[in-house]
Scaffold this active site. Structure first.
Site, PDB file in Angstrom:
ATOM      1  N   TYR A 184       0.810  -1.211   0.000  1.00  0.00           N
ATOM      2  CA  TYR A 184       0.000   0.000   0.000  1.00  0.00           C
ATOM      3  C   TYR A 184       0.850   1.271   0.000  1.00  0.00           C
ATOM      4  CZ  TYR A 184      -3.904  -3.085   0.957  1.00  0.00           C
ATOM      5  OH  TYR A 184      -4.842  -4.068   0.860  1.00  0.00           O
ATOM      6  N   ASP A 191      -5.751  -6.647   5.392  1.00  0.00           N
ATOM      7  CA  ASP A 191      -6.879  -6.182   4.593  1.00  0.00           C
ATOM      8  C   ASP A 191      -7.774  -7.355   4.198  1.00  0.00           C
ATOM      9  OD1 ASP A 191      -8.565  -4.679   3.018  1.00  0.00           O
ATOM     10  OD2 ASP A 191      -7.081  -4.141   1.535  1.00  0.00           O
ATOM     11  N   ASP A 215     -11.772  -8.821   6.150  1.00  0.00           N
ATOM     12  CA  ASP A 215     -13.042  -8.973   5.440  1.00  0.00           C
ATOM     13  C   ASP A 215     -13.640 -10.347   5.691  1.00  0.00           C
ATOM     14  OD1 ASP A 215     -12.942  -6.443   4.475  1.00  0.00           O
ATOM     15  OD2 ASP A 215     -12.719  -6.968   2.373  1.00  0.00           O
ATOM     16  N   LYS A 229       3.647 -14.929   5.775  1.00  0.00           N
ATOM     17  CA  LYS A 229       3.896 -15.977   4.771  1.00  0.00           C
ATOM     18  C   LYS A 229       5.411 -16.141   4.639  1.00  0.00           C
ATOM     19  CE  LYS A 229       2.104 -18.778   1.576  1.00  0.00           C
ATOM     20  NZ  LYS A 229       1.315 -19.969   1.914  1.00  0.00           N
ATOM     21  N   ASP A 263      -2.677 -18.430   4.748  1.00  0.00           N
ATOM     22  CA  ASP A 263      -3.674 -19.339   4.197  1.00  0.00           C
ATOM     23  C   ASP A 263      -4.223 -20.263   5.277  1.00  0.00           C
ATOM     24  OD1 ASP A 263      -1.069 -20.244   4.247  1.00  0.00           O
ATOM     25  OD2 ASP A 263      -1.134 -21.258   2.324  1.00  0.00           O
TER      26      ASP A 263
END
Length: 360
Positions: free
Chosen positions: A141, A250, A254, A193, A226
């Protein structure tokens, strides 16, 4: 924060679509709880968003930004206009506010309220109650990148993720402090990750391990992102506090919003924890233009964001009162949290929360 800010000065940005409608209900609740708790409020509205851009070509004028800097808290409705190309408002307003105010903590409580449906079978309010701490100013970002031979068959696009030791450490340290203050499971899970992003996320991993030595009372854990997405659905009760990078935060917030009942109940904060910093509080849902002006949109998330604002500014008792009132309304009054299916109008839901403030 231990010393409450009083008088409490709040900049109000209704924004686009249904944003002004939900913010109006949050302001209604703020005024009511302020009266009950003896808090002096100073509210000022700012005209920012798609309509201003279409009218003037301005997104965030410098003089307006300088005025916003004088407020400890911003209450934001929503940003996003169907007539404005994607990216102009998001980068020019939302990300500019986060970056220029150095709001390096994005705080997302994930709590299933009583009476709210979750798509997770067999899970209830006791099972879904954790918090995501997302680094808010770095990663992809940061806007580092560019094009080569744009618009040709040989086009190359580069988007570079930026991670700094300072950015990682201040977010991770804040998350440890928050986990200690939250005082529930006292477990902090790093989500990254490291097996693929072996440079940037190695920095996150090493920083997490080093800071953890200063917090022997906090249990630490690690998930690949994941795996976290799977376990958040299968065993949400495991989590206490998650700390993660900007991009992954982000995405997983959600997912978290859906398991807590949808965007209508999900609130968040963009926090600058430093003395004199300006922080911003908002519902996680978008501007929902198709519902604009119909009184159908759910204001619970905006009201919860107002509760977060109160807590951050040192008014913990008022914040707790708002949170309890919300749970009375979701648990005993509302038929659904979906737009148009609540059993009440947007304004009526706000009135119900105000009424419930007197019951707690």
């Amino acid at each position: 924060m231990t010393n409450p800010i009083n008088p409490l000065r709040i900049a109000v940005i209704g924004g686009d679509g249904t944003g002004p409608e939900v913010v109006a209900e949050a302001v209604k609740v703020l005024k009511a709880v302020a009266q009950l708790e003896g808090i002096q409020l100073e509210l000022r509205e700012f005209d920012l968003g798609g309509e201003r851009y279409l009218r003037t070509g301005e997104v965030l004028p410098e003089d307006v930004f300088q005025e916003l800097k004088t407020f400890p808290a911003i209450l934001l409705g929503a940003i996003g206009h169907p007539d404005v190309p994607p990216g102009i408002l998001e980068r020019g307003l939302l990300l500019q506010l986060r970056f220029r105010f150095d709001q390096y903590i994005n705080l997302r409580p994930v709590k299933l309220y009583p009476g709210v449906e979750t798509p997770l079978a067999g899970k209830g309010p006791d099972d879904i109650d954790f918090v995501v701490v997302r680094e808010n100013t770095e990663d992809l970002y940061a806007g580092i990148g560019g094009f080569l031979k744009k618009g040709t068959p040989d086009e190359v696009a580069i988007q570079t993720a930026i991670y700094t030791r300072k950015g990682c450490e201040r977010c991770i340290r804040w998350a440890f402090e928050y986990t200690r203050k939250r005082n529930k499971k006292k477990r902090l899970t790093l989500v990254a990750k490291t097996n693929v992003l072996t440079y940037g996320h190695d920095l996150w991993w090493r920083t997490f391990q080093e800071v953890a030595r200063e917090y022997p009372d906090i249990q630490t854990d690690y998930n690949h992102v994941d795996a976290c997405c799977m376990w958040m659905v299968k065993n949400p009760e495991y989590y206490d506090v998650i700390v993660t990078t900007n991009m992954f935060g982000d995405i997983i917030t959600d997912l978290a919003a859906i398991i807590q009942g949808g965007m209508g109940v999900a609130a968040g904060a963009n926090i600058n924890p430093e003395p004199g910093g300006t922080s911003m509080f908002e519902p996680m849902g978008g501007s929902a233009p198709k519902y604009t002006g119909k009184g159908m949109i759910n204001p619970i998330a905006a009201i919860a964001a107002a509760g977060m604002l109160l807590e951050h500014t040192g008014h913990e008792r008022a914040a707790e009162r708002v949170n309890k009132a919300i749970q009375i309304v979701t648990g005993t009054k509302m038929k659904s949290q979906a737009a148009g299916k609540m059993g009440y109008t947007t304004s009526q839901v706000g009135d119900l929360v105000v009424e419930a403030l007197h019951q707690v």
